[in-house]
Scaffold this active site. Sequence first.
Site, PDB file in Angstrom:
ATOM      1  N   THR A  58       0.829  -1.201   0.000  1.00 31.06           N
ATOM      2  CA  THR A  58       0.000   0.000   0.000  1.00 31.06           C
ATOM      3  C   THR A  58       0.869   1.259   0.000  1.00 31.06           C
ATOM      4  O   THR A  58       2.049   1.177   0.314  1.00 31.06           O
ATOM      5  CB  THR A  58      -0.846  -0.065   1.293  1.00 31.06           C
ATOM      6  OG1 THR A  58      -1.989  -0.833   1.046  1.00 31.06           O
ATOM      7  CG2 THR A  58      -1.253   1.259   1.842  1.00 31.06           C
ATOM      8  N   VAL A  93     -13.508  -3.220   3.919  1.00 27.41           N
ATOM      9  CA  VAL A  93     -12.809  -1.930   3.970  1.00 27.41           C
ATOM     10  C   VAL A  93     -11.804  -1.993   5.116  1.00 27.41           C
ATOM     11  O   VAL A  93     -12.141  -2.467   6.209  1.00 27.41           O
ATOM     12  CB  VAL A  93     -13.816  -0.773   4.197  1.00 27.41           C
ATOM     13  CG1 VAL A  93     -13.075   0.546   4.374  1.00 27.41           C
ATOM     14  CG2 VAL A  93     -14.807  -0.688   3.039  1.00 27.41           C
TER      15      VAL A  93
END
Length: 316
Positions: free
Chosen positions: A181, A210
């Site tokens: 990420t 999420v």
Amino acid sequence: MRGHPRAAILGRMTAPVSVTPVLVVHGGSGRISPEHHTAAVAGTHAAAIAGQRVLLDAGRCEDAVVAAVRVLEDDPAFNAGRGACMNRDGEFEHDAAIMRSRDLRSGAVAGIRAIRDPVLVARLVMEQTRHCLLTGEGAEALARAHSVGHFGRDEVWTPKAEAAYREVLEGRGAADNRADTVGAVALDNDGHLCAAGSTGGILFKLPGRVGDTPLCGSGFYAHPVLGACCTTGVGEAILTHLLAYEALRAAAEQPGAAQQIAERLCAEISGRWSNAAVGLILVRPDGEVAIAHASEHMSWALARGATTPESGLGRR
Ligand code: ASP
């Protein structure tokens, strides 16, 4: 700052003038296989240069973090934008966020599908709506209404992501601690701070899952007194501990100890969560930084003023 965190929320909201600008980027906490080490460091270094250029042109911190994150979203080495990992069904669902200290405005998107530049949509939420977080189709509709974002599977698919997905699908690999990420934090000339992050989430996640990245206080936070922070790693571990806010609050109570505090928090959370990868970057209003992770690797780069950025893959 001492005392209850509320003092910070009610405290100084204007920034001092003329500060040495600082930008820190990360390319994800987790395990990076040896053949990807060079690309991971080169990518974060390039992103730091892009953000630094904005800051040296007297640009705003939000422009700097977006410039840095956009470089990483376009780089297939990272799990964001182009290069994002796939969910259980082989689809792309991205999360991204941005927050600025000057007025505590933030914007985030969650579960937005197959888009190369989700951080731009997060910024759109911050600047063009009265909301903080839009999900899925609503976020996609906003982006299209403003002609923002490059959508489509071809924009994000990479052989690396396909191979990682197949490994898990065929039982040859585990959907664990593989994270790359991206995120950035910046302190600009005017003393304002900003944090931004972007991710494909975790490999083989359930559709609709999420993580921490778009959740204010967990994946990111920016505040004029506390600083700016962006986290990475296993989202479930991070959001349960409100890591971004907690790291900033703790660092504000002990100036000079941000690195130590960040390392301790990452290690504690990781330990409580089956050694999950946990990492963060932060910058305080006085320019002190922390780059910490509890994982094998986290690529990072730091640009202070006009000096050539430092970068690395482990401890600074
Ligand atoms: N924190 C992200 C998530 O859980 C993944 C990562 O940072 O690698 O969605």
